[in-house]
Scaffold this active site. Structure first.
Site, PDB file in Angstrom:
ATOM      1  CE  LYS A  54      -8.566  10.147  -3.654  1.00 11.73           C
ATOM      2  NZ  LYS A  54      -7.536   9.725  -2.695  1.00 11.73           N
ATOM      3  CD  GLN A  98      -6.644   6.283  -1.249  1.00  9.36           C
ATOM      4  OE1 GLN A  98      -6.685   7.207  -2.055  1.00  9.36           O
ATOM      5  NE2 GLN A  98      -7.508   6.175  -0.268  1.00  9.36           N
ATOM      6  CG  ASP A 121      -4.737  13.602   1.037  1.00 10.19           C
ATOM      7  OD1 ASP A 121      -5.887  13.918   0.678  1.00 10.19           O
ATOM      8  OD2 ASP A 121      -4.307  12.439   1.000  1.00 10.19           O
TER       9      ASP A 121
END
Length: 296
Positions: A54, A98, A121
């Site tokens: 990422k 995460q 997200d």
């Protein structure tokens, strides 16, 4: 094999190119650089690899990448304090924590502490509610990537019969909402669905996101249907480790009109859509027009 292969790797590269173009324009025309902050708690190997990827791609498209790596025993209060600081940092437009988190941390509490406008997200309960009621939201990356590929392949999805196998909050449920938003007739199926093969056989679009290796065989697929395989399962076969999806690729490809491979299908789209979401969040935060083709 008769199916057209939907190349997610190539499509993701195209999405990243579009993102880079938007980032360049934001810098040149408005003096703004989108910023993405990723928080990693602990040293899970898979998570570390994902976070590195990422970060690398964030920089490649011209955005600012900020990583916060915390010890596995980080106190919940300290993690929440970091998220609060990022919420209030005007240089940060996207925040991603995460997952999975260490067991002593409450994932729901942590995710819902993120500013919904920076929740790239799309997991915050506010974004879930906005998506479910057809309002502007941040959309989970994997379903957004699936939708982009389906739109690219079909053009209009209006009136098509879609079956989503899997009811997770991360993929199955938001995927169904996105398909409804594009005027599909949608069924969410799962492990307890009666006559599951017959349910799947009527679908023009099958999105498999159940997390079971090669669960869906070719004789479940209607001839000419589009199959989007979200599954990524690591199995042992012939003494070797292999990645397979939730559908049996060979038998499904023999009857489908189009299909995503594993690997190289949906997977690459997830990070590409994370970058797209960060640009979208940046534009919204600054009252600018959203980038075309990068949102639901």
């Amino acid at each position: 094999m008769s199916a057209t292969i939907i190349d997610g790797k190539a499509f993701a590269a195209t999405v990243r190119e579009k993102v880079a173009g938007h980032v360049s324009r934001l810098k040149e025309e408005h003096g703004i650089t989108p910023g993405l902050a990723v928080v990693l708690v602990g040293e899970d190997p898979a998570s570390q690899v994902y976070v590195r990827s990422k970060g690398k791609m964030t920089v490649e498209v011209g955005m600012n990448s900020v990583e916060h790596k915390l010890d596995v025993d980080t106190a919940e209060a300290d993690l929440l304090a970091l998220i609060d600081a990022l919420n209030n940092d005007p240089a940060i437009h996207g925040i991603l924590v995460q997952l999975p988190l260490p067991k002593h941390l409450n994932e729901d509490l942590v995710i819902n502490s993120i500013d919904p406008a920076k929740d790239v997200d799309g997991f915050h309960i506010s974004n879930v509610g906005l998506l479910g009621t057809g309002q502007k939201s941040m959309v989970p990356c994997t379903p957004l990537g699936c939708l982009m590929m389906l739109r690219d392949h079909h053009g209009s999805l209006s009136g098509l019969d879609a079956v989503v196998i899997g009811r997770s909050n991360i993929v199955g449920k938001p995927m169904a909402q996105l398909l409804l938003g594009d005027s599909c007739t949608v069924t969410i199926a799962h492990s307890r669905t009666k006559d599951l093969p017959d349910v799947v056989r009527r679908a023009d679009i099958v999105v498999a996101a159940v997390g079971r290796p090669e669960m869906v065989p070719g004789d479940w697929i209607k001839e000419g249907a589009t199959v989007i395989d979200v599954g990524i399962n690591r199995i042992e076969r012939d003494g070797k480790t292999k990645l397979v999806g939730d559908v049996d690729f060979e038998s499904c490809a023999a009857v489908a009109g189009a299909i995503t491979p594993v690997p190289g299908g949906v997977g690459p789209m997830t990070i590409a859509c994370l970058l797209a979401n960060t640009v979208t969040a940046c534009c919204r935060a600054n009252g600018l027009a959203e980038p075309e083709g990068l949102t639901a």
